[in-house]
Design a protein around this motif. Sequence first.
Motif, PDB file in Angstrom:
ATOM      1  N   ILE A  17       2.476   3.895  -3.659  1.00 36.17           N
ATOM      2  CA  ILE A  17       2.462   2.880  -4.702  1.00 36.17           C
ATOM      3  C   ILE A  17       3.406   1.741  -4.355  1.00 36.17           C
ATOM      4  O   ILE A  17       4.318   1.892  -3.541  1.00 36.17           O
ATOM      5  CB  ILE A  17       2.840   3.467  -6.083  1.00 36.17           C
ATOM      6  CG1 ILE A  17       4.238   4.075  -6.061  1.00 36.17           C
ATOM      7  CG2 ILE A  17       1.805   4.482  -6.557  1.00 36.17           C
ATOM      8  CD1 ILE A  17       4.758   4.481  -7.429  1.00 36.17           C
ATOM      9  N   ALA A  18       3.158   0.606  -4.989  1.00 37.00           N
ATOM     10  CA  ALA A  18       4.040  -0.557  -4.873  1.00 37.00           C
ATOM     11  C   ALA A  18       4.626  -0.834  -6.252  1.00 37.00           C
ATOM     12  O   ALA A  18       3.927  -0.721  -7.269  1.00 37.00           O
ATOM     13  CB  ALA A  18       3.258  -1.766  -4.387  1.00 37.00           C
ATOM     14  N   ALA A  19       5.904  -1.171  -6.293  1.00 40.16           N
ATOM     15  CA  ALA A  19       6.574  -1.519  -7.547  1.00 40.16           C
ATOM     16  C   ALA A  19       7.304  -2.842  -7.344  1.00 40.16           C
ATOM     17  O   ALA A  19       7.963  -3.048  -6.324  1.00 40.16           O
ATOM     18  CB  ALA A  19       7.557  -0.421  -7.950  1.00 40.16           C
ATOM     19  N   TYR A  20       7.161  -3.740  -8.327  1.00 40.76           N
ATOM     20  CA  TYR A  20       7.815  -5.036  -8.227  1.00 40.76           C
ATOM     21  C   TYR A  20       8.038  -5.591  -9.632  1.00 40.76           C
ATOM     22  O   TYR A  20       7.432  -5.129 -10.599  1.00 40.76           O
ATOM     23  CB  TYR A  20       6.991  -6.011  -7.383  1.00 40.76           C
ATOM     24  CG  TYR A  20       5.591  -6.240  -7.914  1.00 40.76           C
ATOM     25  CD1 TYR A  20       5.325  -7.290  -8.788  1.00 40.76           C
ATOM     26  CD2 TYR A  20       4.545  -5.392  -7.553  1.00 40.76           C
ATOM     27  CE1 TYR A  20       4.051  -7.490  -9.283  1.00 40.76           C
ATOM     28  CE2 TYR A  20       3.272  -5.595  -8.038  1.00 40.76           C
ATOM     29  CZ  TYR A  20       3.026  -6.646  -8.907  1.00 40.76           C
ATOM     30  OH  TYR A  20       1.758  -6.846  -9.399  1.00 40.76           O
ATOM     31  N   LEU A  31      -1.108   1.618  -3.785  1.00 32.67           N
ATOM     32  CA  LEU A  31      -1.342   0.951  -2.503  1.00 32.67           C
ATOM     33  C   LEU A  31      -2.608   1.541  -1.909  1.00 32.67           C
ATOM     34  O   LEU A  31      -2.718   2.762  -1.791  1.00 32.67           O
ATOM     35  CB  LEU A  31      -0.193   1.235  -1.536  1.00 32.67           C
ATOM     36  CG  LEU A  31       0.969   0.286  -1.481  1.00 32.67           C
ATOM     37  CD1 LEU A  31       2.029   0.818  -0.521  1.00 32.67           C
ATOM     38  CD2 LEU A  31       0.542  -1.090  -1.052  1.00 32.67           C
ATOM     39  N   VAL A  32      -3.537   0.700  -1.560  1.00 31.60           N
ATOM     40  CA  VAL A  32      -4.773   1.183  -0.960  1.00 31.60           C
ATOM     41  C   VAL A  32      -4.584   1.234   0.551  1.00 31.60           C
ATOM     42  O   VAL A  32      -4.362   0.204   1.194  1.00 31.60           O
ATOM     43  CB  VAL A  32      -5.962   0.266  -1.331  1.00 31.60           C
ATOM     44  CG1 VAL A  32      -7.233   0.755  -0.672  1.00 31.60           C
ATOM     45  CG2 VAL A  32      -6.124   0.189  -2.835  1.00 31.60           C
ATOM     46  N   SER A  44       2.171  -4.443   5.640  1.00 32.94           N
ATOM     47  CA  SER A  44       1.226  -5.534   5.397  1.00 32.94           C
ATOM     48  C   SER A  44       0.677  -5.460   3.973  1.00 32.94           C
ATOM     49  O   SER A  44       0.570  -6.476   3.281  1.00 32.94           O
ATOM     50  CB  SER A  44       0.092  -5.475   6.414  1.00 32.94           C
ATOM     51  OG  SER A  44      -0.849  -6.479   6.159  1.00 32.94           O
ATOM     52  N   GLY A  45       0.341  -4.266   3.521  1.00 34.17           N
ATOM     53  CA  GLY A  45      -0.152  -4.084   2.163  1.00 34.17           C
ATOM     54  C   GLY A  45       0.887  -4.478   1.121  1.00 34.17           C
ATOM     55  O   GLY A  45       0.557  -5.063   0.090  1.00 34.17           O
ATOM     56  N   LEU A  46       2.144  -4.157   1.389  1.00 33.40           N
ATOM     57  CA  LEU A  46       3.214  -4.503   0.458  1.00 33.40           C
ATOM     58  C   LEU A  46       3.454  -6.009   0.371  1.00 33.40           C
ATOM     59  O   LEU A  46       3.858  -6.522  -0.666  1.00 33.40           O
ATOM     60  CB  LEU A  46       4.514  -3.794   0.854  1.00 33.40           C
ATOM     61  CG  LEU A  46       4.558  -2.293   0.625  1.00 33.40           C
ATOM     62  CD1 LEU A  46       5.816  -1.696   1.257  1.00 33.40           C
ATOM     63  CD2 LEU A  46       4.491  -1.960  -0.856  1.00 33.40           C
ATOM     64  N   GLY A  54      11.963  -8.544  -4.550  1.00 33.72           N
ATOM     65  CA  GLY A  54      11.185  -7.941  -3.478  1.00 33.72           C
ATOM     66  C   GLY A  54      10.209  -6.924  -4.031  1.00 33.72           C
ATOM     67  O   GLY A  54      10.033  -6.784  -5.235  1.00 33.72           O
ATOM     68  N   VAL A  55       9.559  -6.223  -3.134  1.00 33.61           N
ATOM     69  CA  VAL A  55       8.603  -5.188  -3.522  1.00 33.61           C
ATOM     70  C   VAL A  55       9.054  -3.871  -2.908  1.00 33.61           C
ATOM     71  O   VAL A  55       9.575  -3.836  -1.791  1.00 33.61           O
ATOM     72  CB  VAL A  55       7.158  -5.556  -3.105  1.00 33.61           C
ATOM     73  CG1 VAL A  55       7.035  -5.723  -1.602  1.00 33.61           C
ATOM     74  CG2 VAL A  55       6.156  -4.521  -3.604  1.00 33.61           C
TER      75      VAL A  55
END
Length: 165
Positions: A17-20, A31-32, A44-46, A54-55
């Motif tokens: 997962i991404a959190a921001y 995140l796929v 790259s996905g982030l 940031g992420v």
Amino acid sequence: MSDATAGPVVTDLDFAIAAYTEDEVWTVTPLVLRGEPDLAAVVSGLRRYPGEAGVLGMISVDEDFFILIRLVGGRARFLISDVTAGTEWPLAKQVVDELDIPLADDDDEQVPAGDLAIVADLGMSAMDLGALCDDVDLYPEEMLEEIADTLGFGNEFHEAIEALG
């Protein structure tokens, strides 16, 4: 290790997962990742996500270890919860290589490697994160859940994990 076990497939990912934050509100999204995940694809996905601070990428692998990746201003910082995972998992080995540390032996102690202060400015100190990584009774998902709770996006973390399940 035999060649038959040399490459865990993407199904061994518990989640990514991404959190921001935007306007001081946390967003957590899956995140796929297609195929065998590699560090360049994850980073790259982030990069697609915004974020005032940031992420943060949170990845749990096979209920064995986790990886935290934080992108701030184009710079990537990394933490892996168990440095010995690099001997078995390609993604973990890529993180160990990126950290420029020697690959651990299978019989080495399971210790974190990388930037323990990766989220210190967001509310979890390096000491607290190190202590969390040392808790052998917790699964990686539980450790990441504790990080999310401490940083203030526990509910969003839970919703994202449930959406994946």
